[in-house]
Design a protein around this motif. Structure first.
Motif, PDB file in Angstrom:
ATOM      1  N   ARG A 143      18.447   0.678 -14.669  1.00 30.20           N
ATOM      2  CA  ARG A 143      17.751  -0.340 -13.885  1.00 30.20           C
ATOM      3  C   ARG A 143      18.275  -1.726 -14.245  1.00 30.20           C
ATOM      4  N   ARG A 144      18.141  -2.656 -13.321  1.00 31.64           N
ATOM      5  CA  ARG A 144      18.614  -4.026 -13.535  1.00 31.64           C
ATOM      6  C   ARG A 144      17.454  -4.857 -14.086  1.00 31.64           C
ATOM      7  N   VAL A 145      17.515  -5.152 -15.367  1.00 33.41           N
ATOM      8  CA  VAL A 145      16.445  -5.892 -16.040  1.00 33.41           C
ATOM      9  C   VAL A 145      16.792  -7.382 -16.042  1.00 33.41           C
ATOM     10  N   ILE A 146      15.904  -8.187 -15.450  1.00 37.35           N
ATOM     11  CA  ILE A 146      16.163  -9.635 -15.373  1.00 37.35           C
ATOM     12  C   ILE A 146      15.484 -10.406 -16.496  1.00 37.35           C
ATOM     13  N   ALA A 147      14.520  -9.782 -17.164  1.00 36.26           N
ATOM     14  CA  ALA A 147      13.828 -10.454 -18.272  1.00 36.26           C
ATOM     15  C   ALA A 147      13.156  -9.414 -19.150  1.00 36.26           C
TER      16      ALA A 147
ATOM     17  N   GLY B  93       0.785  -1.232   0.000  1.00 34.04           N
ATOM     18  CA  GLY B  93       0.000   0.000   0.000  1.00 34.04           C
ATOM     19  C   GLY B  93       0.810   1.272   0.000  1.00 34.04           C
ATOM     20  N   THR B  94       2.124   1.185  -0.142  1.00 34.35           N
ATOM     21  CA  THR B  94       2.944   2.401  -0.166  1.00 34.35           C
ATOM     22  C   THR B  94       3.654   2.521  -1.510  1.00 34.35           C
ATOM     23  N   PRO B  95       3.817   3.746  -2.008  1.00 37.20           N
ATOM     24  CA  PRO B  95       4.523   3.926  -3.289  1.00 37.20           C
ATOM     25  C   PRO B  95       5.977   3.485  -3.189  1.00 37.20           C
ATOM     26  N   ILE B  96       6.559   3.122  -4.301  1.00 35.53           N
ATOM     27  CA  ILE B  96       7.956   2.714  -4.348  1.00 35.53           C
ATOM     28  C   ILE B  96       8.821   3.964  -4.480  1.00 35.53           C
ATOM     29  N   GLY B  97       9.799   4.094  -3.595  1.00 35.84           N
ATOM     30  CA  GLY B  97      10.694   5.241  -3.628  1.00 35.84           C
ATOM     31  C   GLY B  97      11.764   5.080  -4.693  1.00 35.84           C
TER      32      GLY B  97
ATOM     33  N   ILE C 125       4.523 -11.934 -10.877  1.00 43.51           N
ATOM     34  CA  ILE C 125       3.888 -12.566  -9.717  1.00 43.51           C
ATOM     35  C   ILE C 125       4.857 -13.468  -8.967  1.00 43.51           C
ATOM     36  N   SER C 126       5.752 -14.125  -9.685  1.00 44.39           N
ATOM     37  CA  SER C 126       6.630 -15.115  -9.049  1.00 44.39           C
ATOM     38  C   SER C 126       8.001 -14.579  -8.647  1.00 44.39           C
ATOM     39  N   SER C 127       8.425 -13.444  -9.241  1.00 48.25           N
ATOM     40  CA  SER C 127       9.799 -12.990  -9.005  1.00 48.25           C
ATOM     41  C   SER C 127       9.917 -11.793  -8.081  1.00 48.25           C
ATOM     42  N   GLY C 128       8.849 -11.054  -7.907  1.00 48.42           N
ATOM     43  CA  GLY C 128       8.926  -9.837  -7.109  1.00 48.42           C
ATOM     44  C   GLY C 128       9.536  -8.669  -7.855  1.00 48.42           C
ATOM     45  N   ALA C 129       9.699  -8.806  -9.182  1.00 47.21           N
ATOM     46  CA  ALA C 129      10.256  -7.721  -9.988  1.00 47.21           C
ATOM     47  C   ALA C 129       9.206  -6.638 -10.234  1.00 47.21           C
ATOM     48  N   ILE C 130       9.654  -5.542 -10.805  1.00 48.83           N
ATOM     49  CA  ILE C 130       8.778  -4.408 -11.116  1.00 48.83           C
ATOM     50  C   ILE C 130       8.691  -4.236 -12.632  1.00 48.83           C
TER      51      ILE C 130
ATOM     52  N   TYR D  23      13.332   1.630  -5.973  1.00 50.28           N
ATOM     53  CA  TYR D  23      13.022   1.289  -7.364  1.00 50.28           C
ATOM     54  C   TYR D  23      14.276   0.799  -8.091  1.00 50.28           C
ATOM     55  N   PHE D  24      15.379   1.534  -7.974  1.00 49.97           N
ATOM     56  CA  PHE D  24      16.573   1.172  -8.726  1.00 49.97           C
ATOM     57  C   PHE D  24      17.396   0.068  -8.055  1.00 49.97           C
ATOM     58  N   GLU D  25      17.071  -0.274  -6.815  1.00 51.08           N
ATOM     59  CA  GLU D  25      17.681  -1.440  -6.172  1.00 51.08           C
ATOM     60  C   GLU D  25      16.961  -2.728  -6.559  1.00 51.08           C
TER      61      GLU D  25
END
Length: 308
Positions: free
Chosen positions: A226-230, A190-194, A243-248, A198-200
């Motif tokens: 940013r660190r792109v994993i896919a 419920g809180t915005p991403i700082g 849903i499974s990785s916790g990525a943004i 975000y970049f971590e």
């Protein structure tokens, strides 16, 4: 009553006169082919036959387009008058009733816009008791023109269409910016991403070629990476990984809202301002006055106006 020379008329395919009229109007073989919904090769072939029939070049290719000769200028008003008379005899197309028709509308759009608009289009048609139905096809701002080369494609909905030309018409439907879509944890529910968070974090990218996107360019211009994993070429393909990785994923806001509503994913603004963009409805000008297409454009225009 004036006597009509059947022999004179039978010497020429009347479709050639229509090609002449479109070339005179558009001064471009490309735009004339779009109006006639034929290939440029077909227009070139028709022009060759017209030249043989009238014994004149008729149109000369120049840097500024197809310039009519003096003979073409003399013929133009007579041909336009003849075609106007024929059009009047054939009469206007019959009225279109979306309630009584079983017409299937073919709409090209990217899957983010599809996730946002398709359910609303289908539900609005059901609520109004319409007889028409819809078939949705994959397209985007780079492929929209290729999609409209299909004669059965009624229109395309995409963001900022590239390489727009005068053979097509368009209308802005709505504007959007970008938002973050992610699976919230216990510490950030419920809180915005700082900005630092975000970049971590890990990110998934969605772009046309799966390699690089607008967001990458914008962040790097601001001095961030940013660190792109896919990477994915379709928005729906990124959902299970989110849903499974916790990525943004940083995607158009309207799509983020749609995907959030159907999953456990949360949405929040991007940590730095992202410029907005526009989504357009695009169609072939040859279909401008077709009753069913006029109805479709009005239907979608009113629907998106209500959403806005």
């Amino acid at each position: 009553m004036s006597r009509i020379s059947v022999r004179n008329i039978s010497r020429i395919d009347l479709n050639l006169l229509l090609t002449f009229h479109c070339l005179m109007t558009e001064r471009s073989a490309t735009r004339a082919s779009a109006m006639l919904h034929v290939t440029q090769g077909a227009v070139s072939s028709a022009l060759r036959r017209l030249r043989e029939h009238f014994g004149d070049e008729l149109f000369i290719r120049t840097a500024s387009g197809m310039q009519p000769t003096r003979r073409a200028m003399e013929l133009a008003p007579k041909i336009a008058e003849a075609l106007t008379s024929i059009s009047g005899v054939l009469g206007a197309e019959p009225d279109f009733s979306a309630h009584d028709s079983s017409y299937i509308f073919n709409i090209g759009l990217s899957d983010d816009i599809e996730a946002y608009l398709a359910p609303r289009i289908v539900n609005a048609a059901a609520d109004q008791g319409l007889g028409v139905s819809f078939s949705f096809h994959q397209s985007n701002s780079s492929l929209w023109k290729q999609s409209l080369q299909d004669p059965d494609m009624d229109l395309v909905i995409c963001s900022e269409p590239k390489d727009f030309s005068s053979g097509y018409s368009s209308k802005v439907l709505f504007s959007s910016s970008y938002s973050c879509l992610y699976l919230p944890g216990a510490d950030n529910a419920g809180t915005p991403i700082g900005l630092e968070e975000y970049f971590e974090a890990s990110h998934v990218r969605v772009s046309y070629d799966g390699r690089r996107g607008f967001i990458d360019d914008m962040f790097e211009a601001a001095g961030y990476s940013r660190r792109v994993i896919a990477s994915f070429t379709h928005f729906s393909g990124a959902l299970t990984t989110l849903i499974s990785s916790g990525a943004i994923a940083t995607i158009p806001t309207f799509a983020a809202e749609s995907y959030s509503a159907m999953t456990r994913l949360s949405i929040c603004p991007a940590p730095i301002p992202v410029p907005s963009f526009r989504c357009f409805m695009v169609w072939d000008i040859a279909k401008n006055s077709k009753p069913q297409h006029e109805w479709l454009r009005l239907f979608i225009g009113q629907l998106t106006q209500k959403l806005a």
